[in-house]
Design a protein around this motif. Sequence first.
Motif, PDB file in Angstrom:
ATOM      1  N   TYR A 128       5.155  13.286 -54.788  1.00  0.00           N
ATOM      2  CA  TYR A 128       4.050  12.577 -54.150  1.00  0.00           C
ATOM      3  C   TYR A 128       3.635  13.332 -52.895  1.00  0.00           C
ATOM      4  O   TYR A 128       3.950  12.929 -51.769  1.00  0.00           O
ATOM      5  CB  TYR A 128       4.468  11.152 -53.788  1.00  0.00           C
ATOM      6  N   PRO A 129       2.927  14.448 -53.072  1.00  0.00           N
ATOM      7  CA  PRO A 129       2.596  15.294 -51.908  1.00  0.00           C
ATOM      8  C   PRO A 129       1.678  14.623 -50.893  1.00  0.00           C
ATOM      9  O   PRO A 129       1.753  14.921 -49.700  1.00  0.00           O
ATOM     10  CB  PRO A 129       1.925  16.517 -52.543  1.00  0.00           C
ATOM     11  N   LYS A 130       0.832  13.698 -51.326  1.00  0.00           N
ATOM     12  CA  LYS A 130      -0.101  13.084 -50.368  1.00  0.00           C
ATOM     13  C   LYS A 130       0.582  12.051 -49.462  1.00  0.00           C
ATOM     14  O   LYS A 130      -0.021  11.593 -48.494  1.00  0.00           O
ATOM     15  CB  LYS A 130      -1.265  12.438 -51.104  1.00  0.00           C
ATOM     16  N   TYR A 131       1.835  11.689 -49.784  1.00  0.00           N
ATOM     17  CA  TYR A 131       2.583  10.736 -48.957  1.00  0.00           C
ATOM     18  C   TYR A 131       3.705  11.410 -48.163  1.00  0.00           C
ATOM     19  O   TYR A 131       4.524  10.713 -47.553  1.00  0.00           O
ATOM     20  CB  TYR A 131       3.202   9.641 -49.823  1.00  0.00           C
ATOM     21  N   ARG A 132       3.749  12.726 -48.146  1.00  0.00           N
ATOM     22  CA  ARG A 132       4.889  13.427 -47.560  1.00  0.00           C
ATOM     23  C   ARG A 132       5.006  13.217 -46.050  1.00  0.00           C
ATOM     24  O   ARG A 132       6.079  13.404 -45.476  1.00  0.00           O
ATOM     25  CB  ARG A 132       4.830  14.919 -47.893  1.00  0.00           C
ATOM     26  N   LYS A 133       3.903  12.824 -45.393  1.00  0.00           N
ATOM     27  CA  LYS A 133       3.943  12.602 -43.949  1.00  0.00           C
ATOM     28  C   LYS A 133       4.088  11.131 -43.575  1.00  0.00           C
ATOM     29  O   LYS A 133       4.170  10.809 -42.384  1.00  0.00           O
ATOM     30  CB  LYS A 133       2.683  13.168 -43.298  1.00  0.00           C
ATOM     31  N   ARG A 134       4.144  10.259 -44.567  1.00  0.00           N
ATOM     32  CA  ARG A 134       4.282   8.825 -44.301  1.00  0.00           C
ATOM     33  C   ARG A 134       5.760   8.446 -44.417  1.00  0.00           C
ATOM     34  O   ARG A 134       6.279   8.200 -45.509  1.00  0.00           O
ATOM     35  CB  ARG A 134       3.408   8.027 -45.263  1.00  0.00           C
ATOM     36  N   THR A 135       6.423   8.466 -43.290  1.00  0.00           N
ATOM     37  CA  THR A 135       7.873   8.299 -43.264  1.00  0.00           C
ATOM     38  C   THR A 135       8.304   6.957 -43.839  1.00  0.00           C
ATOM     39  O   THR A 135       9.274   6.880 -44.601  1.00  0.00           O
ATOM     40  CB  THR A 135       8.388   8.442 -41.822  1.00  0.00           C
ATOM     41  N   LYS A 136       7.601   5.896 -43.482  1.00  0.00           N
ATOM     42  CA  LYS A 136       7.998   4.572 -43.945  1.00  0.00           C
ATOM     43  C   LYS A 136       7.835   4.451 -45.461  1.00  0.00           C
ATOM     44  O   LYS A 136       8.687   3.869 -46.154  1.00  0.00           O
ATOM     45  CB  LYS A 136       7.170   3.498 -43.241  1.00  0.00           C
ATOM     46  N   TRP A 137       6.754   4.989 -45.996  1.00  0.00           N
ATOM     47  CA  TRP A 137       6.552   4.935 -47.444  1.00  0.00           C
ATOM     48  C   TRP A 137       7.622   5.728 -48.173  1.00  0.00           C
ATOM     49  O   TRP A 137       8.147   5.298 -49.205  1.00  0.00           O
ATOM     50  CB  TRP A 137       5.173   5.470 -47.799  1.00  0.00           C
ATOM     51  N   LEU A 138       7.967   6.893 -47.651  1.00  0.00           N
ATOM     52  CA  LEU A 138       9.006   7.721 -48.273  1.00  0.00           C
ATOM     53  C   LEU A 138      10.351   6.991 -48.265  1.00  0.00           C
ATOM     54  O   LEU A 138      11.097   7.038 -49.255  1.00  0.00           O
ATOM     55  CB  LEU A 138       9.123   9.053 -47.529  1.00  0.00           C
ATOM     56  N   GLN A 148      12.156   2.500 -36.385  1.00  0.00           N
ATOM     57  CA  GLN A 148      11.462   1.503 -35.581  1.00  0.00           C
ATOM     58  C   GLN A 148       9.960   1.758 -35.622  1.00  0.00           C
ATOM     59  O   GLN A 148       9.504   2.902 -35.533  1.00  0.00           O
ATOM     60  CB  GLN A 148      11.957   1.535 -34.130  1.00  0.00           C
ATOM     61  N   VAL A 149       9.200   0.661 -35.754  1.00  0.00           N
ATOM     62  CA  VAL A 149       7.747   0.736 -35.820  1.00  0.00           C
ATOM     63  C   VAL A 149       7.166  -0.125 -34.712  1.00  0.00           C
ATOM     64  O   VAL A 149       7.769  -1.113 -34.277  1.00  0.00           O
ATOM     65  CB  VAL A 149       7.221   0.266 -37.195  1.00  0.00           C
ATOM     66  N   ALA A 150       5.981   0.243 -34.245  1.00  0.00           N
ATOM     67  CA  ALA A 150       5.313  -0.510 -33.194  1.00  0.00           C
ATOM     68  C   ALA A 150       4.667  -1.773 -33.741  1.00  0.00           C
ATOM     69  O   ALA A 150       4.595  -2.792 -33.059  1.00  0.00           O
ATOM     70  CB  ALA A 150       4.265   0.362 -32.506  1.00  0.00           C
ATOM     71  N   SER A 151       4.192  -1.730 -34.982  1.00  0.00           N
ATOM     72  CA  SER A 151       3.567  -2.885 -35.614  1.00  0.00           C
ATOM     73  C   SER A 151       3.638  -2.702 -37.124  1.00  0.00           C
ATOM     74  O   SER A 151       4.128  -1.688 -37.634  1.00  0.00           O
ATOM     75  CB  SER A 151       2.107  -3.033 -35.156  1.00  0.00           C
ATOM     76  N   ALA A 152       3.134  -3.702 -37.858  1.00  0.00           N
ATOM     77  CA  ALA A 152       3.152  -3.626 -39.321  1.00  0.00           C
ATOM     78  C   ALA A 152       2.255  -2.517 -39.839  1.00  0.00           C
ATOM     79  O   ALA A 152       2.456  -2.027 -40.960  1.00  0.00           O
ATOM     80  CB  ALA A 152       2.732  -4.971 -39.911  1.00  0.00           C
ATOM     81  N   LYS A 153       1.266  -2.106 -39.048  1.00  0.00           N
ATOM     82  CA  LYS A 153       0.340  -1.052 -39.480  1.00  0.00           C
ATOM     83  C   LYS A 153       0.790   0.336 -39.048  1.00  0.00           C
ATOM     84  O   LYS A 153       0.106   1.319 -39.346  1.00  0.00           O
ATOM     85  CB  LYS A 153      -1.051  -1.340 -38.918  1.00  0.00           C
ATOM     86  N   ASP A 154       1.903   0.418 -38.344  1.00  0.00           N
ATOM     87  CA  ASP A 154       2.392   1.717 -37.871  1.00  0.00           C
ATOM     88  C   ASP A 154       2.934   2.523 -39.046  1.00  0.00           C
ATOM     89  O   ASP A 154       3.898   2.127 -39.703  1.00  0.00           O
ATOM     90  CB  ASP A 154       3.486   1.505 -36.825  1.00  0.00           C
ATOM     91  N   LYS A 155       2.327   3.673 -39.313  1.00  0.00           N
ATOM     92  CA  LYS A 155       2.720   4.524 -40.433  1.00  0.00           C
ATOM     93  C   LYS A 155       3.591   5.693 -39.994  1.00  0.00           C
ATOM     94  O   LYS A 155       3.989   6.518 -40.827  1.00  0.00           O
ATOM     95  CB  LYS A 155       1.480   5.055 -41.156  1.00  0.00           C
ATOM     96  N   ASN A 156       3.879   5.788 -38.710  1.00  0.00           N
ATOM     97  CA  ASN A 156       4.697   6.890 -38.195  1.00  0.00           C
ATOM     98  C   ASN A 156       5.833   6.335 -37.340  1.00  0.00           C
ATOM     99  O   ASN A 156       5.816   6.435 -36.104  1.00  0.00           O
ATOM    100  CB  ASN A 156       3.851   7.860 -37.377  1.00  0.00           C
ATOM    101  N   PRO A 157       6.824   5.733 -37.959  1.00  0.00           N
ATOM    102  CA  PRO A 157       7.950   5.180 -37.184  1.00  0.00           C
ATOM    103  C   PRO A 157       8.832   6.288 -36.645  1.00  0.00           C
ATOM    104  O   PRO A 157       8.755   7.451 -37.075  1.00  0.00           O
ATOM    105  CB  PRO A 157       8.685   4.327 -38.217  1.00  0.00           C
ATOM    106  N   ILE A 158       9.677   5.913 -35.697  1.00  0.00           N
ATOM    107  CA  ILE A 158      10.618   6.864 -35.099  1.00  0.00           C
ATOM    108  C   ILE A 158      12.037   6.396 -35.382  1.00  0.00           C
ATOM    109  O   ILE A 158      12.301   5.208 -35.559  1.00  0.00           O
ATOM    110  CB  ILE A 158      10.387   6.993 -33.578  1.00  0.00           C
ATOM    111  N   LEU A 159      12.965   7.348 -35.427  1.00  0.00           N
ATOM    112  CA  LEU A 159      14.369   7.050 -35.652  1.00  0.00           C
ATOM    113  C   LEU A 159      15.098   7.031 -34.312  1.00  0.00           C
ATOM    114  O   LEU A 159      14.974   7.965 -33.514  1.00  0.00           O
ATOM    115  CB  LEU A 159      15.012   8.089 -36.582  1.00  0.00           C
ATOM    116  N   SER A 160      15.852   5.974 -34.061  1.00  0.00           N
ATOM    117  CA  SER A 160      16.610   5.865 -32.817  1.00  0.00           C
ATOM    118  C   SER A 160      17.761   4.899 -33.032  1.00  0.00           C
ATOM    119  O   SER A 160      17.778   4.126 -33.996  1.00  0.00           O
ATOM    120  CB  SER A 160      15.713   5.379 -31.669  1.00  0.00           C
ATOM    121  N   ASN A 161      18.741   4.962 -32.135  1.00  0.00           N
ATOM    122  CA  ASN A 161      19.886   4.048 -32.210  1.00  0.00           C
ATOM    123  C   ASN A 161      19.485   2.664 -31.706  1.00  0.00           C
ATOM    124  O   ASN A 161      18.800   2.535 -30.687  1.00  0.00           O
ATOM    125  CB  ASN A 161      21.051   4.587 -31.388  1.00  0.00           C
TER     126      ASN A 161
END
Length: 431
Positions: free
Chosen positions: A192-202, A281-294
Amino acid sequence: MQQLLPVAIRSVLEKPARYAITRLCFFFNAICAKTVDVSKLDKLEEDVVVTLCLLEKYFPPSFFDIMVHLVVHLVREVRLCGPVYFRWMYPFERYMKVLKGYVQNRTRPEGCIAERYIAEEAVEFCTQHLSDVSTVGVPSSQKMGVSKPLSGCTVSVVDQDLLNQAHLYVLENTEEVLPYIEQHMIHIKTAYPKYRKRTKWLQDKHNSTFIQWLRFKVQSELEEDNHGVSENLRWLAAGPNMAVPLYRSYLIKGIKFNIKAQDDVRTTQNSGVYLLAQTMQVASAKDKNPILSNMGFYGVIQEIWDLDYQKFTIPVFRCDWIDSSGLVVDELGFTLVDLSKIGHRNDQFVLASQVKQIFFVDDPMHRGWSVVLSMPNREYNDVIGDEVLGDVIIDCEPFTRGMPNVDTFDELVGELGGQNIRDGCEDIWIE
């Protein structure tokens, strides 16, 4: 004193007096810690002097006897002699109860204690020359590293979705499976190359397809006569049995854990757990670029599963995790949770070996909220030597983030600070 008193007085006293007493409790909590930072001792000594000055504002002179004054010298004692828990009397006071239990004839208490003590020492000496004989004293269930059920089990066929959820968590926390997780993520990005940058979807796609993908991947490697597949990995890929033993109580590394239903009929509490995990962690339900943290998670054990992988079993806890909206930290560093706000329904399981036991105490100030206390884990097994009491190796860990800054004390107490100061108290500041 340093653990329960700050919680007990939260709704009893006015804020100025309560904060002054809480500061004193935080001081004792700091000096009783297992690890002491020498560079912070000077600041700690200054803080306790100011704390006693604050107490003088709200308590009468008769309160300040020599014992209160000796608190000032405790930091110097730590600097000279080391941590307090190496020198306190709690182990000996507990042992005095054991000696009192030896007394059968109250007219000759010393003789009873001496005879019983000599008898136990003789038996202890004899057991050292016998095989497969446990020594007198510490029960084997309390020894460090022991993990076993403490109650009977109820075998139940669980829901397939819940079983997959538990199985996926075991796979993602097994070192042998980590290379396969990386391969699967690369496979998804390629497919799924078109989703490769969507961390949450992956991540969602990985969670829904990894179990089946791993099973076929390991089977294909076994058919190719690949000797890189270990026996454990083979059974992990095959998945656990759907008939899962459920326990009400389990011993994990010498620490007893109960399910919530077991605690409800008892006066003790062993169902609270804390997990520090790396999460998305995501800022909201529409956030498509979450970050990884402890992130820390607080929960209550609802069920204890013993996943059966044919050749071995893995105990896991199914917990009700507190949602982030039910978690706050107040101005003094107390962590408050609302146990009715449950979240993370799609990730309820955790390995029993990963959690730390905590306790929830009802907050007397805010109805419906509980204060989180992290108590020391007492290990009674002597891992240092025969001449060292095992009681002194407990892990004393602070339950707050630290003592409030002295400079902000007046801001914390607000306008009530001047109303509660006793009359005839004049402050003299000495540089």
